[in-house]
Design an enzyme around this catalytic site. Structure first.
Site, PDB file in Angstrom:
ATOM      1  N   GLY A  11      -4.356 -29.576 -24.326  1.00  0.00           N
ATOM      2  CA  GLY A  11      -5.723 -29.939 -24.694  1.00  0.00           C
ATOM      3  C   GLY A  11      -6.662 -28.761 -24.478  1.00  0.00           C
ATOM      4  O   GLY A  11      -6.622 -28.121 -23.437  1.00  0.00           O
ATOM      5  N   ASP A 127      -9.262 -32.086 -17.030  1.00  0.00           N
ATOM      6  CA  ASP A 127      -8.858 -33.106 -16.049  1.00  0.00           C
ATOM      7  C   ASP A 127      -8.843 -32.572 -14.615  1.00  0.00           C
ATOM      8  O   ASP A 127      -8.887 -33.352 -13.670  1.00  0.00           O
ATOM      9  CB  ASP A 127      -7.454 -33.634 -16.371  1.00  0.00           C
ATOM     10  CG  ASP A 127      -7.424 -34.459 -17.648  1.00  0.00           C
ATOM     11  OD1 ASP A 127      -8.476 -34.600 -18.282  1.00  0.00           O
ATOM     12  OD2 ASP A 127      -6.344 -34.948 -18.001  1.00  0.00           O
TER      13      ASP A 127
HETATM   14  O1  F6P Z   1      -5.271 -33.417 -20.700  1.00  0.00           O
HETATM   15  C1  F6P Z   1      -6.551 -33.250 -21.141  1.00  0.00           C
HETATM   16  C2  F6P Z   1      -7.006 -34.430 -21.958  1.00  0.00           C
HETATM   17  O2  F6P Z   1      -8.317 -34.155 -22.350  1.00  0.00           O
HETATM   18  C3  F6P Z   1      -6.905 -35.799 -21.279  1.00  0.00           C
HETATM   19  O3  F6P Z   1      -7.986 -36.057 -20.433  1.00  0.00           O
HETATM   20  C4  F6P Z   1      -6.827 -36.715 -22.468  1.00  0.00           C
HETATM   21  O4  F6P Z   1      -6.164 -37.907 -22.151  1.00  0.00           O
HETATM   22  C5  F6P Z   1      -6.022 -35.936 -23.449  1.00  0.00           C
HETATM   23  O5  F6P Z   1      -6.234 -34.573 -23.136  1.00  0.00           O
HETATM   24  C6  F6P Z   1      -6.393 -36.205 -24.882  1.00  0.00           C
HETATM   25  O6  F6P Z   1      -5.538 -35.500 -25.711  1.00  0.00           O
HETATM   26  P1  F6P Z   1      -5.693 -35.396 -27.275  1.00  0.00           P
HETATM   27  O7  F6P Z   1      -6.838 -34.473 -27.577  1.00  0.00           O
HETATM   28  O8  F6P Z   1      -4.405 -34.854 -27.740  1.00  0.00           O
HETATM   29  O9  F6P Z   1      -6.001 -36.758 -27.792  1.00  0.00           O
END
Ligand code: F6P
Length: 319
Positions: A11, A127
Site C-alpha cells: 500500500g 498502519d
Molecule cells: O496496509 C496498508 C493499508 O492501507 C491498510 O490499512 C488497508 O487495509 C489496506 O492497505 C488497503 O489496501 P488496498 O489499497 O489494496 O485496498
C-alpha cells in the site's frame, strides 16, 4: 558497489516519494548509479527498470503516493518468481536494493537477502505496524489527514446532536484508530488489540447525551470491526441519532508532513550508507529517538504491540 535499485511496494503512503528522493540523491552524492524499479516486485519480474538522476526526483518531497508506483505481487511469493527476480537484478547490474514498504514488502526484501542480494528495507506504511520501529514513513501524514477529517465531521455532528461512527484503516493494527481518537478527542476507539464492550460504550455515550453534550465520535479500526456493525449495535441506545463515515483511501493522501519528510529523508540516507558499508538483511528504524537498524528476520516474524501509554492516555481522556 556501483549501482543500486530502489522500489516501493504494498500500500502506498505519503512520504514514499521523500524516501525515494533521499535514496536517489544520497546515492548520487556517493557516485553510485540508481535504477528505479516500477510497481514494486512486479517491476523486478518484468524488468521495469529506469535510470534515475537528480532531476527524476525533483519536486516530489511533498507529494503523497509514489512516483515509482506500487503493487502487491503474488508471483514473487514463490521460488520461481524470486529466482527470476534475482536473475533480472544480476542481469541489470544492480548490486544492492532499497525496498520501501510495509510488512509484505519486508518479507519480499528478506527473500532477496536470503538469495544473496544485498537489501535494506525502509518501513513505509500508514498502519505503523512494522515491528522494530516506533514509527513508519506515512503514519504521521495519514494521522494528520484523518484528524482533520474528524474535526470536520465533529462540526456537523454537533449541529444535529449526532454520534458518528468513523471507520479508519488498519488491517491488523489499531494504531491509526487509537492515535486519531486521542488527537481528535473522540469518545471511544475500537481496535483489534483490545476486546471491546459495546454496552459500556453505549452507556458512556448515553451519559454524555443526557449531560447535554451535542455530539459523540466513535473511531473503529477496520481490523476490529466495521462502522456499519458498530452503528447497528449502538443505534437507539445512546440518545443521539447515528451516522456512519468510512474514510477509506482518502487516508492514504495528504501533503507529506514535515515529520514524515525528515523521517523518510534520514531513512533513505541510512539505507544507502548501509548498503555501501556492506550491510544487508536490515530495516532502517527509529527507536526512542535513535536511528538504528533492525534485522529483517525480526521484522517479519514478530508482531508490533500498541504502546500501553497510548491505551492509558486514551482511557483517561475519553470521559
Ligand atoms: O496496509 C496498508 C493499508 O492501507 C491498510 O490499512 C488497508 O487495509 C489496506 O492497505 C488497503 O489496501 P488496498 O489499497 O489494496 O485496498
Amino acid at each position: 558497489m556501483k549501482r543500486i535499485g530502489v522500489l516501493t511496494s504494498g500500500g502506498d503512503c505519503s512520504g514514499m516519494n521523500a524516501a525515494i528522493r533521499s535514496v536517489v540523491r544520497t546515492a548520487l552524492s556517493k557516485k553510485l548509479e540508481v535504477v528505479g524499479i516500477r510497481q514494486g516486485f512486479i517491476g523486478l519480474l518484468d524488468k521495469h527498470f529506469e535510470s534515475m538522476d537528480s532531476r527524476s526526483v525533483s519536486g516530489i518531497i511533498q507529494r503523497a503516493g509514489t512516483i515509482l508506483q506500487s503493487a502487491r505481487c503474488e508471483e514473487f511469493k514463490y521460488d520461481r518468481g524470486q529466482e527470476q527476480a534475482v536473475e533480472n537484478i544480476r542481469e541489470a547490474g544492480i548490486d544492492g536494493l532499497v525496498v520501501i514498504g510495509g510488512n509484505g514488502s519486508m518479507a519480499g526484501a528478506t527473500a532477496l537477502h536470503n538469495r544473496k542480494i544485498p537489501v535494506i528495507g525502509i518501513p513505509g506504511s500508514i498502519d505503523n505496524d512494522l515491528f522494530g520501529t516506533d514509527t513508519s514513513v506515512g503514519a504521521d501524514t495519514a494521522l494528520n489527514t484523518i484528524v482533520s477529517l474528524i474535526d470536520i465531521i465533529r462540526d456537523t455532528a454537533s449541529s444535529h446532536d449526532r454520534a458518528f461512527i468513523i471507520e479508519v484503516m488498519g488491517r491488523d493494527s489499531g494504531y491509526l484508530a487509537l492515535v486519531s481518537a486521542i488527537a481528535s478527542g473522540a469518545e471511544a476507539a475500537i481496535i483489534p488489540e483490545v476486546p471491546y464492550d459495546i454496552d459500556a460504550i453505549a452507556e458512556h455515550l448515553f451519559e454524555r447525551y443526557k449531560a447535554g453534550k451535542t455530539n459523540s465520535i466513535v473511531i473503529v479500526a477496520e481490523g476490529a470491526s466495521s462502522a456499519y456493525t458498530i452503528e447497528r449495535k449502538l443505534k437507539n441506545k445512546i440518545g443521539y441519532e447515528t451516522r456512519i463515515s468510512v474514510l477509506g483511501h482518502i487516508q492514504r493522501g495528504g501533503v507529506t508532513t514535515v515529520f514524515d519528510r525528515l523521517l523518510a529523508s534520514k531513512f533513505g540516507q541510512n539505507a544507502v550508507e548501509a548498503l555501501l558499508e556492506g550491510k544487508s538483511g536490515l530495516m532502517t528504524a527509529l527507536q526512542n529517538g535513535q536511528y538504528i537498524f533492525v534485522p529483517l528476520n525480526d521484522v517479519i516474524s514478530k508482531k508490533k504491540k500498541i504502546h500501553s501509554n497510548l491505551l492509558d492516555l486514551a482511557a483517561d481522556l475519553s470521559s
